[in-house]
Motif scaffolding. Structure first.
Motif, PDB file in Angstrom:
ATOM      1  N   THR A   1       0.840  -1.206   0.000  1.00  0.00           N
ATOM      2  CA  THR A   1       0.000   0.000   0.000  1.00  0.00           C
ATOM      3  C   THR A   1       0.871   1.250   0.000  1.00  0.00           C
ATOM      4  O   THR A   1       0.610   2.208  -0.735  1.00  0.00           O
ATOM      5  CB  THR A   1      -0.942   0.014   1.220  1.00  0.00           C
ATOM      6  N   ARG A   2       1.922   1.230   0.813  1.00  0.00           N
ATOM      7  CA  ARG A   2       2.805   2.397   0.853  1.00  0.00           C
ATOM      8  C   ARG A   2       3.532   2.583  -0.474  1.00  0.00           C
ATOM      9  O   ARG A   2       3.720   3.711  -0.937  1.00  0.00           O
ATOM     10  CB  ARG A   2       3.781   2.278   2.022  1.00  0.00           C
TER      11      ARG A   2
ATOM     12  N   HIS B   1      -0.615   5.079   6.848  1.00  0.00           N
ATOM     13  CA  HIS B   1       0.491   4.745   5.940  1.00  0.00           C
ATOM     14  C   HIS B   1       1.326   5.986   5.615  1.00  0.00           C
ATOM     15  O   HIS B   1       2.551   5.913   5.560  1.00  0.00           O
ATOM     16  CB  HIS B   1      -0.033   4.113   4.653  1.00  0.00           C
ATOM     17  N   LEU B   2       0.664   7.110   5.396  1.00  0.00           N
ATOM     18  CA  LEU B   2       1.401   8.346   5.122  1.00  0.00           C
ATOM     19  C   LEU B   2       2.249   8.755   6.323  1.00  0.00           C
ATOM     20  O   LEU B   2       3.354   9.277   6.162  1.00  0.00           O
ATOM     21  CB  LEU B   2       0.445   9.474   4.730  1.00  0.00           C
ATOM     22  N   GLY B   3       1.759   8.498   7.518  1.00  0.00           N
ATOM     23  CA  GLY B   3       2.537   8.782   8.723  1.00  0.00           C
ATOM     24  C   GLY B   3       3.814   7.953   8.786  1.00  0.00           C
ATOM     25  O   GLY B   3       4.878   8.455   9.158  1.00  0.00           O
ATOM     26  N   VAL B   4       3.714   6.685   8.399  1.00  0.00           N
ATOM     27  CA  VAL B   4       4.900   5.820   8.360  1.00  0.00           C
ATOM     28  C   VAL B   4       5.883   6.332   7.310  1.00  0.00           C
ATOM     29  O   VAL B   4       7.088   6.423   7.561  1.00  0.00           O
ATOM     30  CB  VAL B   4       4.504   4.352   8.080  1.00  0.00           C
ATOM     31  N   LEU B   5       5.360   6.666   6.134  1.00  0.00           N
ATOM     32  CA  LEU B   5       6.217   7.195   5.061  1.00  0.00           C
ATOM     33  C   LEU B   5       6.881   8.502   5.479  1.00  0.00           C
ATOM     34  O   LEU B   5       8.060   8.737   5.201  1.00  0.00           O
ATOM     35  CB  LEU B   5       5.415   7.375   3.779  1.00  0.00           C
ATOM     36  N   ALA B   6       6.123   9.355   6.156  1.00  0.00           N
ATOM     37  CA  ALA B   6       6.680  10.637   6.625  1.00  0.00           C
ATOM     38  C   ALA B   6       7.754  10.391   7.679  1.00  0.00           C
ATOM     39  O   ALA B   6       8.800  11.051   7.681  1.00  0.00           O
ATOM     40  CB  ALA B   6       5.573  11.529   7.175  1.00  0.00           C
TER      41      ALA B   6
ATOM     42  N   VAL C   1       7.923  11.069   2.413  1.00  0.00           N
ATOM     43  CA  VAL C   1       6.906  12.048   2.000  1.00  0.00           C
ATOM     44  C   VAL C   1       6.899  13.198   2.998  1.00  0.00           C
ATOM     45  O   VAL C   1       7.407  13.070   4.113  1.00  0.00           O
ATOM     46  CB  VAL C   1       5.484  11.426   1.902  1.00  0.00           C
ATOM     47  N   ARG C   2       6.320  14.288   2.572  1.00  0.00           N
ATOM     48  CA  ARG C   2       6.125  15.432   3.471  1.00  0.00           C
ATOM     49  C   ARG C   2       4.747  16.005   3.181  1.00  0.00           C
ATOM     50  O   ARG C   2       4.191  15.806   2.104  1.00  0.00           O
ATOM     51  CB  ARG C   2       7.226  16.469   3.283  1.00  0.00           C
TER      52      ARG C   2
ATOM     53  N   LEU D   1      -1.824  18.581   1.911  1.00  0.00           N
ATOM     54  CA  LEU D   1      -1.323  17.955   0.686  1.00  0.00           C
ATOM     55  C   LEU D   1      -0.044  17.192   0.987  1.00  0.00           C
ATOM     56  O   LEU D   1       0.838  17.689   1.686  1.00  0.00           O
ATOM     57  CB  LEU D   1      -1.062  18.999  -0.394  1.00  0.00           C
ATOM     58  N   TRP D   2       0.048  16.000   0.429  1.00  0.00           N
ATOM     59  CA  TRP D   2       1.206  15.143   0.620  1.00  0.00           C
ATOM     60  C   TRP D   2       1.991  15.078  -0.672  1.00  0.00           C
ATOM     61  O   TRP D   2       1.419  15.019  -1.757  1.00  0.00           O
ATOM     62  CB  TRP D   2       0.755  13.749   1.039  1.00  0.00           C
TER      63      TRP D   2
END
Length: 113
Positions: free
Chosen positions: A25-26, A58-63, A68-69, A78-79
Motif C-alpha cells: 500500500t505504501r 500509511h502516510l505517517g509511516v512514510l513521513a 513524504v512530506r 497535501l502530501w
C-alpha cells in the motif's frame, strides 16, 4: 586490491526507510505521489480499497521515514514525495551490491589463483 565498499548509512538508520518501503500500500502511495504531484488524503483514498484512516496511517509511516512530506493548503493537507530518500535507498543498495561484487571477486581470485 580495491578498498572495501562502504554502505552510505548504518543499518539502524536505513531500517526505517526499508521498513516503510516494505508494504504494498505504501509503495502504491509513493507511486501515485511520484506521478501526480502533491495530493490530498481524499484524492489518495479515491479508487482505493483502503480507508482514509488507513491511508493517513500509511502516510505517517512514510513521513516518519522521510519519504513524504505534507503541507497545508487551505483546509486540506497535501502530501508529496520526498525523492531524496529514495536516492538514499538506492545508494544503500548499491553499496551492498558493491560489497557482494567485491566478495565474489575475492572468491574467484582465490579459486583461480
Amino acid at each position: 586490491m580495491a578498498a572495501p565498499a562502504t554502505v552510505p548509512a548504518p543499518p539502524r538508520e536505513a531500517a526505517p526507510l526499508f521498513a516503510a518501503l516494505g508494504d504494498g500500500t505504501r509503495l502504491q502511495l509513493l507511486a501515485r505521489l511520484g506521478l501526480g504531484g502533491p495530493r490530498s488524503i481524499t484524492d489518495l483514498s479515491r479508487a482505493s480499497a483502503v480507508s482514509r484512516q488507513a491511508i493517513t496511517k500509511h502516510l505517517g509511516v512514510l513521513a516518519g521515514a522521510g519519504l513524504v512530506r505534507s503541507r497545508r493548503q487551505g483546509r486540506e493537507c497535501l502530501w508529496e514525495l520526498e525523492p531524496g530518500r529514495l536516492d538514499d535507498a538506492h545508494r544503500y543498495l548499491e553499496g551492498i551490491s558493491r560489497q557482494w561484487d567485491e566478495a565474489l571477486d575475492r572468491l574467484r581470485a582465490f579459486v583461480e589463483g
